[in-house]
Design a protein around this motif. Structure first.
Motif, short mmCIF file in Angstrom:
data_model
loop_
_atom_site.label_atom_id
_atom_site.label_comp_id
_atom_site.label_asym_id
_atom_site.label_seq_id
_atom_site.Cartn_x
_atom_site.Cartn_y
_atom_site.Cartn_z
N GLU A 1 0.83 -1.20 0.00
CA GLU A 1 0.00 0.00 0.00
C GLU A 1 0.87 1.26 0.00
OE1 GLU A 1 -3.39 2.25 -0.15
OE2 GLU A 1 -3.16 0.09 -0.39
N ARG A 2 1.97 1.22 0.82
CA ARG A 2 2.86 2.38 0.87
C ARG A 2 3.54 2.61 -0.49
NH1 ARG A 2 8.09 2.43 1.66
NH2 ARG A 2 8.08 0.26 2.40
N LEU A 3 4.01 1.53 -1.11
CA LEU A 3 4.65 1.66 -2.43
C LEU A 3 3.65 2.13 -3.47
CD1 LEU A 3 6.85 -1.58 -2.41
CD2 LEU A 3 7.64 0.78 -2.21
N THR A 4 2.41 1.65 -3.37
CA THR A 4 1.38 2.10 -4.32
C THR A 4 1.13 3.59 -4.18
OG1 THR A 4 0.36 -0.10 -4.21
CG2 THR A 4 -0.97 1.69 -5.11
N GLN A 5 1.09 4.06 -2.91
CA GLN A 5 0.89 5.49 -2.68
C GLN A 5 2.08 6.28 -3.23
OE1 GLN A 5 -1.84 6.95 -1.49
NE2 GLN A 5 -0.89 8.94 -1.91
N GLN A 6 3.31 5.76 -3.02
CA GLN A 6 4.49 6.43 -3.59
C GLN A 6 4.42 6.48 -5.11
OE1 GLN A 6 7.97 4.49 -2.10
NE2 GLN A 6 7.71 5.24 0.01
N VAL A 7 3.95 5.40 -5.71
CA VAL A 7 3.81 5.39 -7.17
C VAL A 7 2.80 6.44 -7.62
CG1 VAL A 7 2.97 4.00 -9.11
CG2 VAL A 7 4.54 3.00 -7.47
N ARG A 8 1.68 6.54 -6.90
CA ARG A 8 0.68 7.55 -7.25
C ARG A 8 1.26 8.96 -7.10
NH1 ARG A 8 -3.16 3.93 -4.68
NH2 ARG A 8 -2.89 5.02 -2.71
N ASP A 9 2.01 9.18 -5.98
CA ASP A 9 2.62 10.50 -5.78
C ASP A 9 3.63 10.82 -6.88
OD1 ASP A 9 1.10 10.68 -3.51
OD2 ASP A 9 2.72 10.05 -2.15
N LEU A 10 4.47 9.84 -7.21
CA LEU A 10 5.46 10.06 -8.27
C LEU A 10 4.78 10.30 -9.61
CD1 LEU A 10 8.11 7.34 -7.32
CD2 LEU A 10 8.34 9.82 -7.09
N THR A 11 3.68 9.58 -9.85
CA THR A 11 2.95 9.80 -11.11
C THR A 11 2.38 11.21 -11.16
OG1 THR A 11 2.39 7.44 -11.14
CG2 THR A 11 1.10 8.89 -12.55
N GLY A 12 1.85 11.68 -10.00
CA GLY A 12 1.33 13.05 -9.96
C GLY A 12 2.42 14.08 -10.20
N HIS A 13 3.60 13.88 -9.52
CA HIS A 13 4.73 14.81 -9.73
C HIS A 13 5.19 14.79 -11.19
CE1 HIS A 13 5.04 15.94 -5.61
NE2 HIS A 13 5.33 14.69 -5.18
N LEU A 14 5.22 13.62 -11.76
CA LEU A 14 5.65 13.51 -13.15
C LEU A 14 4.67 14.22 -14.08
CD1 LEU A 14 7.68 12.30 -15.14
CD2 LEU A 14 6.27 10.24 -15.23
N THR B 1 12.38 5.88 -13.50
CA THR B 1 13.17 4.74 -13.01
C THR B 1 12.70 4.31 -11.63
OG1 THR B 1 15.08 5.51 -14.29
CG2 THR B 1 15.49 3.95 -12.49
N ALA B 2 12.47 5.34 -10.76
CA ALA B 2 11.96 5.01 -9.42
C ALA B 2 10.59 4.36 -9.49
CB ALA B 2 11.89 6.28 -8.56
N LEU B 3 9.77 4.87 -10.46
CA LEU B 3 8.45 4.27 -10.63
C LEU B 3 8.56 2.83 -11.08
CD1 LEU B 3 5.37 4.51 -10.76
CD2 LEU B 3 5.61 5.41 -13.09
N ASN B 4 9.47 2.59 -12.04
CA ASN B 4 9.67 1.20 -12.51
C ASN B 4 10.16 0.31 -11.38
OD1 ASN B 4 8.89 1.91 -15.12
ND2 ASN B 4 11.00 2.41 -15.75
N GLN B 5 11.11 0.86 -10.55
CA GLN B 5 11.60 0.09 -9.42
C GLN B 5 10.49 -0.20 -8.42
OE1 GLN B 5 14.62 -1.20 -9.13
NE2 GLN B 5 14.03 -2.21 -7.23
N ALA B 6 9.64 0.84 -8.19
CA ALA B 6 8.51 0.65 -7.28
C ALA B 6 7.54 -0.39 -7.82
CB ALA B 6 7.79 1.98 -7.04
#
Length: 330
Positions: free
Chosen positions: A148-161, A258-263
């Motif tokens: 869940e935490r990684l999913t939230q980080q992915v959503r945040d990174l997607t928003g920043h991107l 890259t971070a998103l792919n790693q996540a």
């Protein structure tokens, strides 16, 4: 059964003592005089030999009751010997059965102890399985929280991107507008200069008087062009800075990608680990059910063996009572 060292002389002394006392020397009285020792058959044989040697009968010839008494005595002696033999045989058989029963009781006791040890081991294994299951559930919950935490980080990174992409597109649009304005101004200035040159050539004679004014206008125009060149240089610098910033944003976007792919890879790995944990949990639940079933089977077998042990104990008790009763009857 004859006494060790019992001889014919002993029988004769006992018989003579009874005769001296005025008693009839029967087999039982002679045996009593010998201290209740010696076989009645042996005593009868020695008495018969003494009678044959002395030519006298232990019983009175004319007395039928004495003959019957002697016959009864001999029959009683034979019955007593047969009873002793039967009792001895039964005693040996009883001792053998008792030893067998004791061996079987010992074996059942050992089996009961082994079953209790197996049951204790099964209970210990069941407790370990429950503890392992609880640990697995806790690990699974932790994995779910990590996912869940990684999913939230992915959503945040997607928003920043997405925000950086919008900012980059805005800078590119501004740069394009600036280029378009500069080209339009250059075209307009060139056309205006060409028109002014043609008009100047056509009206050079007509506008001698206005030359100063035209020169001043030209100076003003040159100042404007200088200012425009400065503005153009400033715009070029801004565009360069914007391009640099855009490149940095692109690099940042690549890092975020890259971070998103790693996540995403971590998420996929966490999903796989969760599936593996679910599989392990299912297998452990099956093993726990099997262990509980085995424990129930062991408990049923233990109950059965305990019932058999109680039955053996009851049989042993009954047999001991029969032995005690036979001994008391004897």
């Amino acid at each position: 059964m004859a006494r060790a060292g019992l001889s014919r002389m002993d029988i004769k002394r006992a018989r003579d003592a009874l005769i001296a006392q005025g008693q009839h020397p029967s087999i039982d009285s002679v045996r009593i005089a010998l201290g209740n020792t010696g076989s009645k058959t042996t005593i009868h044989r020695y008495l018969k030999e003494l009678e044959d040697e002395e030519g006298t009968s232990l019983t009175r010839a004319g007395s039928l009751s004495d003959a019957i008494q002697d016959l009864v005595a001999r029959l009683a002696a034979q019955l007593h010997d047969e009873a002793d033999a039967a009792i001895a045989q039964q005693t040996v058989a009883a001792l053998t059965q008792r030893q067998q029963a004791q061996a079987e009781v010992a074996k059942l006791t050992d089996d009961l102890a082994a079953l209790r040890a197996q049951l204790s081991s099964a209970d210990l294994d069941a407790r370990r399985e429950r503890a392992a299951h609880a640990d697995t559930q806790a690990a699974l919950q932790q994995r779910a929280l990590d996912v869940e935490r990684l999913t939230q980080q992915v959503r945040d990174l997607t928003g920043h991107l997405a925000e950086h992409d919008g900012f980059r597109r805005s800078l590119e649009e501004k740069l394009q507008h600036a280029h378009d304005a500069l080209e339009h101004y250059r075209s307009a200035s060139r056309e205006q200069r060409e028109q002014d040159a043609r008009r100047h050539e056509q009206q050079v004679q007509q506008f001698q008087a206005e030359l100063r004014q035209a020169n001043q206008a030209l100076i003003v125009r040159q100042n404007e062009i200088t200012q425009l060149n400065r503005d153009n240089a400033r715009l070029v610098a801004e565009v360069t800075a914007a391009t640099k910033h855009s490149r940095e944003q692109l690099a940042r976007g690549e890092q975020l990608q890259t971070a998103l792919n790693q996540a995403l890879a971590d998420h996929a790995r966490a999903e796989a680990e969760r599936d593996a944990l679910n599989t392990t949990t299912s297998m452990q639940a099956v093993e726990l059910a099997q262990a509980r079933e085995a424990r129930e089977l062991l408990a049923a077998d233990l109950t059965k063996r305990a019932a058999q042990f109680d039955a053996q104990q009851q049989l042993l008790t009954d047999y001991r009572m029969r032995l005690d009763l036979a001994a008391a009857t004897r």
